[in-house]
Design a protein around this motif. Structure first.
Motif, PDB file in Angstrom:
ATOM      1  N   PHE A   1      -1.741   3.682 -13.149  1.00 40.24           N
ATOM      2  CA  PHE A   1      -3.187   2.816 -13.742  1.00 40.24           C
ATOM      3  C   PHE A   1      -4.016   2.481 -12.702  1.00 40.24           C
ATOM      4  CE2 PHE A   1      -0.127   2.126 -16.910  1.00 40.24           C
ATOM      5  CZ  PHE A   1      -0.448   2.946 -17.835  1.00 40.24           C
ATOM      6  N   VAL A   2      -3.680   2.715 -11.248  1.00 38.81           N
ATOM      7  CA  VAL A   2      -4.543   2.765 -10.129  1.00 38.81           C
ATOM      8  C   VAL A   2      -4.451   3.894  -9.398  1.00 38.81           C
ATOM      9  CG1 VAL A   2      -4.275   0.196 -10.146  1.00 38.81           C
ATOM     10  CG2 VAL A   2      -2.931   1.647  -8.771  1.00 38.81           C
ATOM     11  N   ILE A   3      -5.557   4.166  -8.501  1.00 34.35           N
ATOM     12  CA  ILE A   3      -5.488   5.460  -7.887  1.00 34.35           C
ATOM     13  C   ILE A   3      -4.416   5.348  -6.487  1.00 34.35           C
ATOM     14  CG2 ILE A   3      -6.699   7.050  -6.459  1.00 34.35           C
ATOM     15  CD1 ILE A   3      -9.282   6.248  -8.127  1.00 34.35           C
ATOM     16  N   ALA A   4      -4.583   4.275  -5.867  1.00 31.48           N
ATOM     17  CA  ALA A   4      -3.516   4.020  -4.865  1.00 31.48           C
ATOM     18  C   ALA A   4      -3.513   2.709  -4.669  1.00 31.48           C
ATOM     19  CB  ALA A   4      -4.235   4.940  -3.704  1.00 31.48           C
ATOM     20  N   ARG A   5      -2.170   2.178  -4.209  1.00 32.17           N
ATOM     21  CA  ARG A   5      -1.927   0.909  -3.722  1.00 32.17           C
ATOM     22  C   ARG A   5      -1.650   0.729  -2.119  1.00 32.17           C
ATOM     23  NH1 ARG A   5       1.711  -0.121  -8.129  1.00 32.17           N
ATOM     24  NH2 ARG A   5      -0.025  -0.914  -9.488  1.00 32.17           N
ATOM     25  N   VAL A   6      -1.846  -0.406  -1.558  1.00 33.61           N
ATOM     26  CA  VAL A   6      -1.663  -0.493  -0.301  1.00 33.61           C
ATOM     27  C   VAL A   6      -0.376  -1.553   0.075  1.00 33.61           C
ATOM     28  CG1 VAL A   6      -2.255  -1.064   2.131  1.00 33.61           C
ATOM     29  CG2 VAL A   6      -3.957   0.184   0.713  1.00 33.61           C
ATOM     30  N   HIS A   7       0.588  -1.080   0.558  1.00 31.51           N
ATOM     31  CA  HIS A   7       2.068  -2.205   0.815  1.00 31.51           C
ATOM     32  C   HIS A   7       1.753  -2.337   2.242  1.00 31.51           C
ATOM     33  CE1 HIS A   7       3.491  -1.766  -3.238  1.00 31.51           C
ATOM     34  NE2 HIS A   7       3.134  -0.297  -3.046  1.00 31.51           N
ATOM     35  N   ARG A   8       1.526  -3.599   2.851  1.00 37.02           N
ATOM     36  CA  ARG A   8       1.422  -3.923   3.932  1.00 37.02           C
ATOM     37  C   ARG A   8       2.594  -4.118   4.626  1.00 37.02           C
ATOM     38  NH1 ARG A   8      -3.346  -3.481   5.160  1.00 37.02           N
ATOM     39  NH2 ARG A   8      -4.761  -3.579   3.601  1.00 37.02           N
ATOM     40  N   PRO A   9       2.565  -3.925   6.014  1.00 34.74           N
ATOM     41  CA  PRO A   9       4.122  -3.805   6.724  1.00 34.74           C
ATOM     42  C   PRO A   9       4.499  -5.378   6.555  1.00 34.74           C
ATOM     43  CG  PRO A   9       2.314  -3.497   8.211  1.00 34.74           C
ATOM     44  CD  PRO A   9       1.838  -3.331   6.792  1.00 34.74           C
ATOM     45  N   ASP A  10       5.602  -5.869   6.653  1.00 33.33           N
ATOM     46  CA  ASP A  10       6.300  -7.321   6.698  1.00 33.33           C
ATOM     47  C   ASP A  10       6.973  -7.166   8.030  1.00 33.33           C
ATOM     48  OD1 ASP A  10       7.420  -9.613   6.457  1.00 33.33           O
ATOM     49  OD2 ASP A  10       8.592  -9.326   4.533  1.00 33.33           O
ATOM     50  N   PRO A  11       6.292  -7.781   9.102  1.00 30.15           N
ATOM     51  CA  PRO A  11       6.875  -7.970  10.222  1.00 30.15           C
ATOM     52  C   PRO A  11       8.483  -8.421  10.420  1.00 30.15           C
ATOM     53  CG  PRO A  11       4.678  -8.820  10.415  1.00 30.15           C
ATOM     54  CD  PRO A  11       5.166  -8.464   8.787  1.00 30.15           C
ATOM     55  N   ALA A  12       8.643  -9.381   9.207  1.00 30.81           N
ATOM     56  CA  ALA A  12       9.899 -10.190   9.223  1.00 30.81           C
ATOM     57  C   ALA A  12      10.986  -9.094   8.802  1.00 30.81           C
ATOM     58  CB  ALA A  12       9.695 -11.246   8.219  1.00 30.81           C
ATOM     59  N   ARG A  13      10.422  -8.051   8.176  1.00 26.77           N
ATOM     60  CA  ARG A  13      11.496  -6.979   7.814  1.00 26.77           C
ATOM     61  C   ARG A  13      11.460  -5.795   8.799  1.00 26.77           C
ATOM     62  NH1 ARG A  13       9.651  -6.235   2.339  1.00 26.77           N
ATOM     63  NH2 ARG A  13      11.383  -4.726   2.114  1.00 26.77           N
ATOM     64  N   GLY A  14      10.814  -5.957   9.907  1.00 29.02           N
ATOM     65  CA  GLY A  14      10.729  -4.828  10.719  1.00 29.02           C
ATOM     66  C   GLY A  14       9.515  -3.927  10.584  1.00 29.02           C
ATOM     67  N   GLY A  15       8.871  -4.372   9.554  1.00 30.57           N
ATOM     68  CA  GLY A  15       7.705  -3.167   9.237  1.00 30.57           C
ATOM     69  C   GLY A  15       6.565  -3.463  10.245  1.00 30.57           C
ATOM     70  N   ALA A  16       5.875  -2.219  10.705  1.00 29.24           N
ATOM     71  CA  ALA A  16       4.900  -2.218  11.374  1.00 29.24           C
ATOM     72  C   ALA A  16       3.885  -1.351  10.931  1.00 29.24           C
ATOM     73  CB  ALA A  16       5.333  -1.675  12.896  1.00 29.24           C
ATOM     74  N   VAL A  17       3.993  -0.537   9.873  1.00 30.22           N
ATOM     75  CA  VAL A  17       3.010   0.394   9.436  1.00 30.22           C
ATOM     76  C   VAL A  17       2.984   0.293   7.899  1.00 30.22           C
ATOM     77  CG1 VAL A  17       4.669   2.448   9.209  1.00 30.22           C
ATOM     78  CG2 VAL A  17       2.215   2.650   9.534  1.00 30.22           C
ATOM     79  N   ALA A  18       1.890   0.342   7.490  1.00 26.04           N
ATOM     80  CA  ALA A  18       1.575   0.337   5.708  1.00 26.04           C
ATOM     81  C   ALA A  18       1.999   1.566   5.380  1.00 26.04           C
ATOM     82  CB  ALA A  18       0.175  -0.040   5.639  1.00 26.04           C
ATOM     83  N   LEU A  19       2.146   1.353   4.079  1.00 28.26           N
ATOM     84  CA  LEU A  19       2.597   2.317   2.992  1.00 28.26           C
ATOM     85  C   LEU A  19       1.217   2.424   2.060  1.00 28.26           C
ATOM     86  CD1 LEU A  19       4.408   4.658   1.933  1.00 28.26           C
ATOM     87  CD2 LEU A  19       5.427   2.782   0.436  1.00 28.26           C
TER      88      LEU A  19
END
Ligand SMILES: Nc1ncnc2c1ncn2[C@@H]1O[C@H](COP(=O)(O)OP(=O)(O)OP(=O)(O)O)[C@@H](O)[C@H]1O
Ligand SMILES: [Mg+2]
Length: 159
Positions: A61-79
């Motif tokens: 129901f949306v074209i796209a969604r951004v999931h931001r990186p969570d540094p606390a979980r080792g995230g560095a790059v968005a999806l």
């Protein structure tokens, strides 16, 4: 490694997490396969592996969604998780996604696009094509098809 058998949804999540280890900013993954094949399930595993925030659900129901990186979980790059059904017929989904003004550039993100059947003929630059098929016994078979770039080298080191 180019064909993987995934008996359960947990296996699909785990495969997504392993695949995430080979991904980096600017990557584009095109997921194909019929309704309910497990495209979103695989994306959930990729999101977990990338350490991004937010529940990954069908972007229908949306074209796209951004999931931001969570540094606390080792995230560095968005999806960036997009649904090709809503992307129109532009030749390059990345340009189209950038036009959405998501406050995230595809150059700085891993972009995963769920494609409907019959839409995969469109050509884009280097990308990883991921085809998921469902067998009669409900196991999934995933086929990785690198298009351009250095995907073969990167996939060779997948655990
Ligand atoms: N081995 C498996 N891998 C992935 N999903 C599985 C597997 N076995 C069962 N399932 C179930 O199949 C469904 C896959 O749904 P999912 O939303 O991921 O598919 P999809 O390809 O994204 O569908 P759509 O085309 O509607 O977007 C889930 O309900 C999941 O629990
Ligand atoms: Mg889906």
């Amino acid at each position: 490694m180019s064909v993987v058998t995934l008996p359960t949804v947990e296996d699909t999540h785990a495969f997504g997490r392993r695949l995430a280890g080979a991904l980096r900013a600017g990557d584009l993954l095109l997921l194909t396969g019929p309704l309910g094949a497990g495209k979103t399930a695989l994306t959930q595993g990729i999101g977990a592996g990338l350490g991004v925030r937010g529940d990954i659900t069908s972007p229908t129901f949306v074209i796209a969604r951004v999931h931001r990186p969570d540094p606390a979980r080792g995230g560095a790059v968005a999806l960036v998780h997009a649904d090709a059904y809503r992307l129109g017929d532009a030749a390059d989904p990345r340009a189209e996604i950038d036009d959405l003004d998501l406050d995230a550039s595809v150059d700085d993100s891993v972009t995963v696009v769920e494609w409907g059947e019959g839409l995969v003929e469109q050509l884009v630059d280097a990308h990883l094509r991921v085809r998921i098929d469902r067998r009669d016994d409900d196991t999934r078979v995933v086929e990785l098809e690198p298009v351009g770039g250095d995907w073969p080298t990167r996939l060779a080191t997948l655990p």
